[in-house]
Design a protein around this motif. Structure first.
Motif, mmCIF file in Angstrom:
data_model
loop_
_atom_site.group_PDB
_atom_site.id
_atom_site.type_symbol
_atom_site.label_atom_id
_atom_site.label_comp_id
_atom_site.label_asym_id
_atom_site.label_seq_id
_atom_site.Cartn_x
_atom_site.Cartn_y
_atom_site.Cartn_z
ATOM 1 N N ILE A 37 0.961 -1.134 -0.003
ATOM 2 C CA ILE A 37 -0.142 -0.055 -0.095
ATOM 3 C C ILE A 37 0.939 1.214 -0.061
ATOM 4 O O ILE A 37 2.016 1.429 0.883
ATOM 5 N N ILE A 38 0.608 2.123 -0.870
ATOM 6 C CA ILE A 38 1.501 3.302 -1.035
ATOM 7 C C ILE A 38 0.629 4.550 -0.677
ATOM 8 O O ILE A 38 -0.476 4.707 -1.408
ATOM 9 N N LEU A 39 1.287 5.490 0.037
ATOM 10 C CA LEU A 39 0.169 6.560 0.459
ATOM 11 C C LEU A 39 0.895 7.695 -0.376
ATOM 12 O O LEU A 39 2.160 7.975 0.109
ATOM 13 N N THR A 40 0.424 8.403 -0.860
ATOM 14 C CA THR A 40 0.801 9.945 -1.429
ATOM 15 C C THR A 40 0.463 10.859 -1.068
ATOM 16 O O THR A 40 -0.979 10.989 -0.238
ATOM 17 N N ASN A 41 0.665 12.587 -1.282
ATOM 18 C CA ASN A 41 0.100 13.620 -0.752
ATOM 19 C C ASN A 41 -1.348 13.477 -1.807
ATOM 20 O O ASN A 41 -2.147 14.525 -1.500
ATOM 21 N N LYS A 42 -1.561 12.832 -2.654
ATOM 22 C CA LYS A 42 -2.798 12.933 -3.392
ATOM 23 C C LYS A 42 -3.945 11.884 -3.303
ATOM 24 O O LYS A 42 -4.692 11.975 -3.595
ATOM 25 N N ARG A 43 -3.360 10.588 -3.017
ATOM 26 C CA ARG A 43 -3.783 9.499 -2.810
ATOM 27 C C ARG A 43 -3.445 8.232 -2.281
ATOM 28 O O ARG A 43 -2.198 8.324 -1.660
ATOM 29 N N ILE A 44 -4.434 7.080 -1.934
ATOM 30 C CA ILE A 44 -3.850 5.806 -1.846
ATOM 31 C C ILE A 44 -3.685 4.699 -2.848
ATOM 32 O O ILE A 44 -4.723 4.708 -3.522
#
Length: 236
Positions: free
Chosen positions: A53-60
């Motif tokens: 699971i990758i979390l960015t400043n725009k989405r999961i």
């Protein structure tokens, strides 16, 4: 890209899984999108192809390997789509899940507890930023300009107040500018049916004030005013 994600390898992430994910992220990241955290599944038995699971400043982004790891399925959810996040700690790892605005619930189990806490905290921060956007600070130059404008406004207010106070202490007998003045003859001021010698000092003062207003408004000349003033003062 690999150097950028080495910081995620100090909390039990599988290096091989991270390497495979980062090789795919080059084509997935949008403009101005930054990776906040990567969590990798770790089951009790040997996990050859773990989910991530990758979390960015725009989405999961949910990453699921397939075809013996030769390809991957990516499913993403923007922060606008996410309504809530949850973490459940079990004996063997933790389960991270989140609910969407369309009542979907997505879960990934067997996430190491440290990683689960990190992604939960990061998700909470992003949701909080979505609800309470950070207001840009006013530049120093603009702030100084605003202070200067406020100072100018205070000076104008003080000057206005002084003028008002000055108007309040003027004699009550001073006529207003809208008052109808008596007509003035060039050589002899008009007194109606009464002569100047018959007027009281208060009436003479009022008449002198009338002439002063006429002078200030340009209706009579300075010489005429001086003559009227001299004659009126002779009876006071």
């Amino acid at each position: 890209m690999k150097e950028q994600f080495k910081k995620f390898l100090n909390e039990e992430q599988d290096p091989k899984a991270i390497e495979k994910i980062t090789s795919k992220l080059n084509d997935l990241l949008m403009k101005n999108e930054e990776i906040g955290y990567i969590a990798v599944q770790k089951k009790p038995a040997i996990t050859v192809f773990p989910d991530s699971i990758i979390l960015t400043n725009k989405r999961i982004i949910i990453c699921k390997p397939k075809n013996l790891g030769l390809s991957m399925d990516f499913t993403d959810y923007t922060w606008d789509d996410i309504a809530s996040t949850f973490v459940k700690e079990n004996i063997l790892g933790s389960e991270f899940s989140f609910g969407t605005t369309t009542d979907l619930t997505i879960s990934i189990d067997y996430i190491p507890k440290t990683q689960a806490r990190k992604i939960y905290t990061y998700a909470k921060e992003q949701l909080d930023l979505l609800k309470n956007p950070v207001v840009a600070e006013t530049p120093v130059v603009e702030t100084a300009q605003l202070i200067e404008e406020e100072d100018d406004l205070e000076v104008e207010e003080v000057e206005t107040e002084e003028v008002i106070n000055y108007a309040e202490i003027m004699p009550a007998t001073t006529p207003s500018y809208t008052e109808t003045f008596e007509p003035i003859q060039p050589t002899q001021p008009s007194t109606g049916d009464r002569k100047l010698s018959e007027l009281s000092k208060e009436e003479l003062f009022d008449k002198l004030q009338n002439y002063k207003k006429l002078l200030d408004n340009g209706l009579i000349m300075q010489g005429e005013y001086d003559a009227f003033k001299k004659e009126i003062l002779s009876y006071m």
